[in-house]
Design a protein around this motif. Structure first.
Motif, PDB file in Angstrom:
ATOM      1  N   MET A 284       0.813  -1.219   0.000  1.00 22.47           N
ATOM      2  CA  MET A 284       0.000   0.000   0.000  1.00 22.47           C
ATOM      3  C   MET A 284       0.848   1.272   0.000  1.00 22.47           C
ATOM      4  SD  MET A 284      -3.237   0.228  -0.074  1.00 22.47           S
ATOM      5  CE  MET A 284      -3.668   1.806  -0.791  1.00 22.47           C
TER       6      MET A 284
ATOM      7  N   SER B  23       1.340   6.391  -0.946  1.00 24.94           N
ATOM      8  CA  SER B  23       0.138   5.598  -0.674  1.00 24.94           C
ATOM      9  C   SER B  23      -1.101   6.197  -1.344  1.00 24.94           C
ATOM     10  CB  SER B  23      -0.077   5.428   0.827  1.00 24.94           C
ATOM     11  OG  SER B  23      -0.254   6.665   1.446  1.00 24.94           O
ATOM     12  N   ASN B  24      -1.174   7.540  -1.449  1.00 24.04           N
ATOM     13  CA  ASN B  24      -2.367   8.104  -2.099  1.00 24.04           C
ATOM     14  C   ASN B  24      -2.381   7.775  -3.588  1.00 24.04           C
ATOM     15  OD1 ASN B  24      -0.164  10.053  -1.787  1.00 24.04           O
ATOM     16  ND2 ASN B  24      -1.415  11.468  -2.960  1.00 24.04           N
TER      17      ASN B  24
ATOM     18  N   ALA C 214      -3.495   4.077  -3.845  1.00 24.87           N
ATOM     19  CA  ALA C 214      -4.944   3.952  -3.666  1.00 24.87           C
ATOM     20  C   ALA C 214      -5.671   4.334  -4.955  1.00 24.87           C
ATOM     21  CB  ALA C 214      -5.407   4.841  -2.516  1.00 24.87           C
ATOM     22  N   ARG C 215      -5.207   5.393  -5.602  1.00 27.92           N
ATOM     23  CA  ARG C 215      -5.844   5.857  -6.846  1.00 27.92           C
ATOM     24  C   ARG C 215      -5.680   4.869  -7.991  1.00 27.92           C
ATOM     25  NH1 ARG C 215      -9.179  10.495  -6.329  1.00 27.92           N
ATOM     26  NH2 ARG C 215      -8.432  11.528  -4.447  1.00 27.92           N
TER      27      ARG C 215
ATOM     28  N   PHE D  20     -13.035   6.793  12.184  1.00 25.12           N
ATOM     29  CA  PHE D  20     -12.753   8.138  12.668  1.00 25.12           C
ATOM     30  C   PHE D  20     -13.792   8.561  13.703  1.00 25.12           C
ATOM     31  CE2 PHE D  20     -10.993   7.865   8.387  1.00 25.12           C
ATOM     32  CZ  PHE D  20      -9.675   8.165   8.665  1.00 25.12           C
TER      33      PHE D  20
ATOM     34  N   SER E  30     -14.285  11.500  14.950  1.00 28.32           N
ATOM     35  CA  SER E  30     -14.905  12.810  14.719  1.00 28.32           C
ATOM     36  C   SER E  30     -15.869  12.788  13.533  1.00 28.32           C
ATOM     37  CB  SER E  30     -13.819  13.866  14.506  1.00 28.32           C
ATOM     38  OG  SER E  30     -12.926  13.459  13.504  1.00 28.32           O
ATOM     39  N   LEU E  31     -16.097  11.592  12.966  1.00 25.83           N
ATOM     40  CA  LEU E  31     -17.020  11.470  11.836  1.00 25.83           C
ATOM     41  C   LEU E  31     -18.138  10.492  12.216  1.00 25.83           C
ATOM     42  CD1 LEU E  31     -14.494  12.691  10.385  1.00 25.83           C
ATOM     43  CD2 LEU E  31     -14.969  11.192   8.492  1.00 25.83           C
TER      44      LEU E  31
ATOM     45  N   LEU F 217     -16.147   8.748   3.183  1.00 23.93           N
ATOM     46  CA  LEU F 217     -14.845   9.426   3.176  1.00 23.93           C
ATOM     47  C   LEU F 217     -13.914   8.989   2.042  1.00 23.93           C
ATOM     48  CD1 LEU F 217     -13.204  11.539   5.021  1.00 23.93           C
ATOM     49  CD2 LEU F 217     -11.909   9.504   5.613  1.00 23.93           C
TER      50      LEU F 217
ATOM     51  N   ALA G  46     -14.842  17.018   6.498  1.00 20.30           N
ATOM     52  CA  ALA G  46     -14.706  15.636   6.964  1.00 20.30           C
ATOM     53  C   ALA G  46     -13.299  15.113   6.665  1.00 20.30           C
ATOM     54  CB  ALA G  46     -15.761  14.749   6.313  1.00 20.30           C
ATOM     55  N   TYR G  47     -12.767  15.468   5.495  1.00 26.01           N
ATOM     56  CA  TYR G  47     -11.388  15.078   5.181  1.00 26.01           C
ATOM     57  C   TYR G  47     -10.426  15.681   6.198  1.00 26.01           C
ATOM     58  CZ  TYR G  47     -12.673  13.231   0.591  1.00 26.01           C
ATOM     59  OH  TYR G  47     -13.206  12.482  -0.401  1.00 26.01           O
TER      60      TYR G  47
ATOM     61  N   ARG H 236     -11.093  16.695   9.292  1.00 21.86           N
ATOM     62  CA  ARG H 236     -11.232  16.060  10.609  1.00 21.86           C
ATOM     63  C   ARG H 236     -10.582  14.684  10.612  1.00 21.86           C
ATOM     64  NH1 ARG H 236     -17.122  15.626  11.111  1.00 21.86           N
ATOM     65  NH2 ARG H 236     -17.239  16.691   9.112  1.00 21.86           N
ATOM     66  N   ALA H 237     -10.818  13.915   9.544  1.00 24.79           N
ATOM     67  CA  ALA H 237     -10.259  12.569   9.478  1.00 24.79           C
ATOM     68  C   ALA H 237      -8.736  12.622   9.437  1.00 24.79           C
ATOM     69  CB  ALA H 237     -10.799  11.846   8.250  1.00 24.79           C
TER      70      ALA H 237
ATOM     71  N   GLU I 150      -7.153  13.168  12.700  1.00 23.50           N
ATOM     72  CA  GLU I 150      -7.103  11.973  13.544  1.00 23.50           C
ATOM     73  C   GLU I 150      -6.069  10.964  13.066  1.00 23.50           C
ATOM     74  OE1 GLU I 150     -10.544   9.551  14.670  1.00 23.50           O
ATOM     75  OE2 GLU I 150     -11.737  11.343  14.260  1.00 23.50           O
ATOM     76  N   ASN I 151      -6.074  10.679  11.766  1.00 20.56           N
ATOM     77  CA  ASN I 151      -5.252   9.579  11.254  1.00 20.56           C
ATOM     78  C   ASN I 151      -4.773   9.895   9.825  1.00 20.56           C
ATOM     79  OD1 ASN I 151      -4.150   7.130  10.460  1.00 20.56           O
ATOM     80  ND2 ASN I 151      -5.791   5.899  11.360  1.00 20.56           N
TER      81      ASN I 151
ATOM     82  N   VAL J  45      -2.209   9.014   8.137  1.00 20.64           N
ATOM     83  CA  VAL J  45      -1.655   7.899   7.357  1.00 20.64           C
ATOM     84  C   VAL J  45      -2.773   7.169   6.611  1.00 20.64           C
ATOM     85  CG1 VAL J  45      -0.464   5.685   7.521  1.00 20.64           C
ATOM     86  CG2 VAL J  45       0.332   7.628   8.865  1.00 20.64           C
ATOM     87  N   LEU J  46      -3.868   6.896   7.322  1.00 23.63           N
ATOM     88  CA  LEU J  46      -4.971   6.157   6.709  1.00 23.63           C
ATOM     89  C   LEU J  46      -5.670   7.006   5.645  1.00 23.63           C
ATOM     90  CD1 LEU J  46      -6.536   3.532   6.645  1.00 23.63           C
ATOM     91  CD2 LEU J  46      -8.035   4.431   8.423  1.00 23.63           C
ATOM     92  N   VAL J  47      -5.868   8.289   5.942  1.00 27.32           N
ATOM     93  CA  VAL J  47      -6.528   9.158   4.962  1.00 27.32           C
ATOM     94  C   VAL J  47      -5.701   9.206   3.671  1.00 27.32           C
ATOM     95  CG1 VAL J  47      -7.214  11.531   4.476  1.00 27.32           C
ATOM     96  CG2 VAL J  47      -7.801  10.498   6.657  1.00 27.32           C
ATOM     97  N   GLN J  48      -4.396   9.230   3.819  1.00 28.63           N
ATOM     98  CA  GLN J  48      -3.553   9.213   2.621  1.00 28.63           C
ATOM     99  C   GLN J  48      -3.677   7.875   1.888  1.00 28.63           C
ATOM    100  OE1 GLN J  48       0.397  10.752   3.010  1.00 28.63           O
ATOM    101  NE2 GLN J  48       0.795  10.525   0.828  1.00 28.63           N
ATOM    102  N   ALA J  49      -3.793   6.784   2.658  1.00 27.28           N
ATOM    103  CA  ALA J  49      -3.924   5.459   2.030  1.00 27.28           C
ATOM    104  C   ALA J  49      -5.287   5.287   1.357  1.00 27.28           C
ATOM    105  CB  ALA J  49      -3.687   4.355   3.057  1.00 27.28           C
ATOM    106  N   PHE J  50      -6.233   6.198   1.603  1.00 26.56           N
ATOM    107  CA  PHE J  50      -7.504   6.184   0.873  1.00 26.56           C
ATOM    108  C   PHE J  50      -7.404   6.957  -0.443  1.00 26.56           C
ATOM    109  CE2 PHE J  50     -10.190   5.571   4.954  1.00 26.56           C
ATOM    110  CZ  PHE J  50     -10.104   4.204   4.810  1.00 26.56           C
ATOM    111  N   GLY J  51      -6.256   7.588  -0.675  1.00 27.94           N
ATOM    112  CA  GLY J  51      -6.080   8.274  -1.949  1.00 27.94           C
ATOM    113  C   GLY J  51      -6.079   9.793  -1.854  1.00 27.94           C
ATOM    114  N   ILE J  52      -6.032  10.330  -0.633  1.00 31.52           N
ATOM    115  CA  ILE J  52      -6.002  11.790  -0.482  1.00 31.52           C
ATOM    116  C   ILE J  52      -4.545  12.241  -0.376  1.00 31.52           C
ATOM    117  CG2 ILE J  52      -6.776  13.728   0.942  1.00 31.52           C
ATOM    118  CD1 ILE J  52      -9.104  12.180  -0.094  1.00 31.52           C
ATOM    119  N   ASN J  53      -4.245  13.327  -1.075  1.00 35.83           N
ATOM    120  CA  ASN J  53      -2.891  13.871  -1.007  1.00 35.83           C
ATOM    121  C   ASN J  53      -2.752  14.683   0.280  1.00 35.83           C
ATOM    122  OD1 ASN J  53      -0.479  15.182  -1.370  1.00 35.83           O
ATOM    123  ND2 ASN J  53      -0.810  15.541  -3.560  1.00 35.83           N
TER     124      ASN J  53
END
Lengths: 240, 303
Positions: free
Chosen positions: A58, A80-81, A84-85, A98, A100-101, A109, B184-185, B187-188, B191-192, B194-202
């Motif tokens: 990943m 990793s981003n 994922a893409r 999360f 806070s969500l 998300l 939401a991005y 806030r997420a 919190e985390n 590493v995981l948000v980046q692994a979902f495809g967010i820069n």
């Protein structure tokens, strides 16, 4: 399905993968491959390197060498981003819900990376509990519900390859059975799944093939129908 | 006019108004500091200097014909400055984050403090060399001159505008972080990451843009402050220490906490000026000490 799966083309091919956490060398040349539509497990003890293998594929573990080919393109050197893409979705061992969500926000998300993913109503149909609790704070859910949310939210993205890290850990047997049913459903829907497990009884109910990992290396691989014949060996490797 | 506790209503409400105005600036400033701290884990001590940059930017824009005679540049007034200055300061923020701040993410917190404090000293020092310590005047825009007699007090229009605008800005920022997909991005990722980046967010780009947003808010506050306080190189120094006290009281990284504490502490400071003037400059720090003893995570912080 498993016959066609063995015929199908390789979607993921990992060759001689080495990875490091700081100074410590964790993976020593992992080689595995996963064909389209297969469910493949990585079995092994705590600390064997199963999670690190997923995280290196990943790109979460950045310090890595070797080759990770996904649908014909090299992933080593990408972040990793970007990975994922490309079409790989990751569900972490700690679930990563999360706080806070709320449930809905958690579910929506991860961005869609490819068309053809499941819709939110489809996901709620697969996980009716989540539908009832869509406005609850993500971490207020039970362990099982959190695991379903963690799996559910990566199904929307359209990624064809799912990396699931110990989805049954710490869950009651009835929930584990439910997770097993979900994994089989996802396989029927055409997802390819690379699953990390410590529980080979569970793994044998969902997977086509298994790799056993020990000290950062693949020490054994077998088809699911060979699991009974290899029982002694497995018990030795898994330390049961 | 009437009397309350032996004070004339004009004096009391006058001080309360000053308190509310100060509170409006505390809220807008600590909001930016809280967003930046929540996401980047950087205590942005250069926030005061960025507020000063916003005020100076408005002053430059207004004085373009004087500063560059013969260039034919027009005078750019308050209203366009409200848009232009935050963008300029935000872009300066992007450069600052790329060149300096991104280099200390993996180091201890102390390095972030030293870096941003150092940057503030350099920026304020350069402006001090150029403009001296005397403030530059910046007039109230013609459309907001004058005021309303409310009977119990006189309310200048510009101050009423600042209070209303800051409430709108604070609520708008809170809403976009707490109630939208983009938020939401944020806030997420707080919190985390590493995981948000692994979902495809820069995520690295998100950090840069978050910094620009926080800093842009400081620039906006600077423009709004220009007609009230003087536009001077040290205008940020006097406010930044109070801002950090407000953020600590509200709870480090809490958006809601920073807004509420900003207004509340401005008012408390104003009231202290009426009843115990000697204590007005220390009351915020006394409250901070009490809050830290009773609730170390701050009033709205998560423990």
């Amino acid at each position: 399905m498993s016959e066609t799966a063995t015929m199908a083309k390789e979607i993921l091919s990992v060759k001689d993968l080495n990875a490091w956490y700081g100074e410590s060398h964790i993976l020593h040349g992992i080689t595995i491959n996963v064909r389209q539509g297969e469910v493949v497990t990585l079995l092994g003890r705590n600390g064997a390197g199963k999670t690190t293998t997923l995280k290196s594929i990943m790109g979460i573990v950045k310090n890595r060498k070797g080759s990770v080919m996904f649908e014909g393109s090299e992933l080593i050197g990408r972040t990793s981003n970007q990975i994922a893409r490309q079409g790989i979705a990751f569900c972490p061992e700690e679930r990563g819900i999360f706080a806070s969500l709320n449930v809905e926000e958690n579910l929506e998300l991860p961005p869609v990376v490819r068309p053809g993913g499941m819709t939110v109503p489809d996901i709620y149909k697969l996980f009716p509990n989540l539908d009832e609790r869509r406005k609850s704070q993500g971490t207020k859910l039970s362990g099982g519900e959190q695991q379903m949310l963690a799996i559910g939210r990566i199904l929307r993205t359209g990624a064809p390859l799912l990396l699931l890290d110990e989805p049954t850990e710490g869950l009651a047997p009835v929930i584990v059975q439910q997770i097993g049913r979900i994994i089989r459903t996802l396989k029927e829907k055409g997802f390819t799944i690379l699953l990390v497990e410590q529980n080979f009884h569970f793994a044998s109910t969902v997977a086509d093939r298994h790799y056993v990992i020990e000290h950062g290396e693949v020490v054994h691989s077998m088809n699911n129908d060979e699991i009974a014949a290899n029982r002694d060996k497995l018990e030795h490797f898994l330390g049961i | 006019m009437f009397e309350i506790f032996g004070l004339s209503s004009t004096a009391l409400f006058g001080q309360l108004l000053i308190g509310l105005i100060n509170g409006a600036f505390y809220a807008m400033m600590s909001l930016g500091v809280a967003i930046i701290f929540g996401m980047l884990r950087i205590a942005n001590f250069v926030h005061g200097a960025q507020y000063m940059l916003g005020a100076f930017c408005a002053w430059f824009l207004l004085n373009l014909p004087v500063l560059f005679p013969g260039s034919g540049l027009p005078e750019i007034g308050y209203w366009p400055s409200l848009i232009i200055a935050p963008i300029v300061v935000g872009v300066v923020g992007i450069v600052t984050e790329k060149l300096f701040i991104s280099k200390v993410y993996d180091l201890e917190h102390a390095y972030g403090v030293l870096l941003t404090l150092g940057l503030a000293l350099v920026i304020e020092g350069l402006f001090h060399v150029k403009f001296g310590s005397a403030g530059q005047p910046y007039g109230i825009p013609p459309s907001l001159q004058g005021g309303q007699n409310l009977g119990f007090m006189f309310l200048p229009n510009y101050r009423a505008w600042v209070i209303v605008a800051s409430i709108v800005i604070c609520f708008g920022t809170w809403y976009s972080i707490e109630r939208t997909k983009l938020g939401a991005y944020l806030r997420a990722a707080t919190e985390n990451p590493v995981l948000v980046q692994a979902f495809g967010i820069n995520v690295p780009r998100m950090l840069t843009l978050t910094y620009a947003l926080g800093v842009g808010l400081a620039g906006l506050a600077g423009v709004m402050a220009a007609p009230i306080y003087q536009v001077s190189p040290q205008m940020g120094q006097s406010i930044i220490i109070v801002i950090f006290a407000v953020v600590v009281i509200g709870g480090m990284g809490s958006i809601f906490g920073s807004i509420v504490s900003g207004f509340m502490l401005g008012l408390i400071e104003g009231l202290t000026k009426v009843f115990y003037p000697q204590g007005s400059s220390t009351v915020i720090f006394v409250i901070m000490a009490i809050v830290l003893l009773a609730k170390p995570a701050g009033l709205f912080g998560k423990t």
